[in-house]
Motif scaffolding. Structure first.
Motif, mmCIF file in Angstrom:
data_model
loop_
_atom_site.group_PDB
_atom_site.id
_atom_site.type_symbol
_atom_site.label_atom_id
_atom_site.label_comp_id
_atom_site.label_asym_id
_atom_site.label_seq_id
_atom_site.Cartn_x
_atom_site.Cartn_y
_atom_site.Cartn_z
ATOM 1 N N TYR A 121 0.849 -1.190 0.000
ATOM 2 C CA TYR A 121 0.000 0.000 0.000
ATOM 3 C C TYR A 121 0.883 1.237 0.000
ATOM 4 C CZ TYR A 121 -2.961 3.612 2.208
ATOM 5 O OH TYR A 121 -3.632 4.763 2.515
ATOM 6 N N TYR A 122 0.581 2.200 -0.877
ATOM 7 C CA TYR A 122 1.291 3.481 -0.869
ATOM 8 C C TYR A 122 0.318 4.585 -1.238
ATOM 9 C CZ TYR A 122 1.664 2.123 -5.783
ATOM 10 O OH TYR A 122 1.387 1.693 -7.056
ATOM 11 N N ARG A 123 0.527 5.750 -0.619
ATOM 12 C CA ARG A 123 -0.390 6.865 -0.817
ATOM 13 C C ARG A 123 0.347 8.199 -0.674
ATOM 14 N NH1 ARG A 123 -5.424 8.382 3.127
ATOM 15 N NH2 ARG A 123 -6.228 10.124 1.904
ATOM 16 N N PRO A 124 0.852 8.746 -1.774
ATOM 17 C CA PRO A 124 1.385 10.110 -1.707
ATOM 18 C C PRO A 124 0.231 11.090 -1.515
ATOM 19 C CG PRO A 124 1.532 9.241 -3.939
ATOM 20 C CD PRO A 124 1.009 8.141 -3.089
ATOM 21 N N ILE A 125 0.479 12.160 -0.740
ATOM 22 C CA ILE A 125 -0.613 13.049 -0.354
ATOM 23 C C ILE A 125 -0.141 14.502 -0.272
ATOM 24 C CG2 ILE A 125 -0.197 12.653 2.104
ATOM 25 C CD1 ILE A 125 -3.239 12.636 2.497
ATOM 26 N N ILE A 126 -1.021 15.414 -0.670
ATOM 27 C CA ILE A 126 -0.800 16.852 -0.551
ATOM 28 C C ILE A 126 -1.967 17.400 0.254
ATOM 29 C CG2 ILE A 126 -0.700 19.051 -1.794
ATOM 30 C CD1 ILE A 126 0.418 17.487 -4.185
ATOM 31 N N GLY A 127 -1.674 18.233 1.265
ATOM 32 C CA GLY A 127 -2.737 18.749 2.112
ATOM 33 C C GLY A 127 -2.675 20.248 2.293
ATOM 34 N N TYR A 128 -3.835 20.834 2.515
ATOM 35 C CA TYR A 128 -3.940 22.258 2.812
ATOM 36 C C TYR A 128 -4.736 22.422 4.099
ATOM 37 C CZ TYR A 128 -4.935 27.202 2.516
ATOM 38 O OH TYR A 128 -5.034 28.535 2.802
#
Length: 168
Positions: A121-128
């Protein structure tokens, strides 16, 4: 092997959750593509985790959750089962500013439905971050299965429950 990884991540999660610093709770909606785009119309999930500030810029912790892929049963064909995963992952975030973050989750996506063995399982993420504890995020989820890859594009909301305020 799958069971040992799941037990290790659950142990780490249960050992650190008692501190109550940076407990994360969220929901996400997803659109599958590639290998599952014909069988699954939409996906939804919940996230639960714990993040610890390693400094002013880097957070690390553990995440888990539940992902449900809703099958395409609307065309009058056979009833297809839902595709379900329980991700167990280590997590990190880098905060280049007070409101913007990027990072990822890496671990194992345990397959829950029949015939689903799960996989990496892999999940790159960008958050604000808007407000003091609520984040909108955009991410990609990939789970490497035998002969296929679960791929989704996600949008979610994550809320942080803090006992001690985060130093900015």
């Amino acid at each position: 092997m799958k069971n040992r990884i799941a037990l290790l991540v659950l142990f780490l999660f249960s050992a650190t959750i008692f501190a109550q610093e940076g407990v994360k709770i969220g929901i996400q909606g997803s659109f599958p593509f590639n290998d599952f785009s014909d069988a699954v119309v939409l996906s939804a999930g919940v996230d639960l985790g714990y993040m610890h500030a390693l400094g002013e810029v880097v957070d690390a912790g553990v995440m888990t959750g539940f992902i449900n892929g809703f099958p395409d049963n609307f065309d009058g064909g056979p009833d297809l089962p839902s595709v379900q995963f329980l991700p167990l992952a280590g997590s990190f975030r880098i905060w280049p500013s007070n409101s913007f973050s990027f990072g990822g989750d890496v671990g194992y996506g345990v397959g829950i439905n029949d015939g689903n063995e799960g996989g990496l399982y892999y999940r790159p993420i960008i958050g604000y971050l808007f407000g003091t504890n609520t984040e909108v995020n955009f991410s990609y989820t990939g789970i490497q299965l035998d002969g296929a890859t679960w791929s989704t594009v996600n949008v979610g909301i994550l809320h942080t429950i803090q006992v001690r305020p985060r130093r900015l």
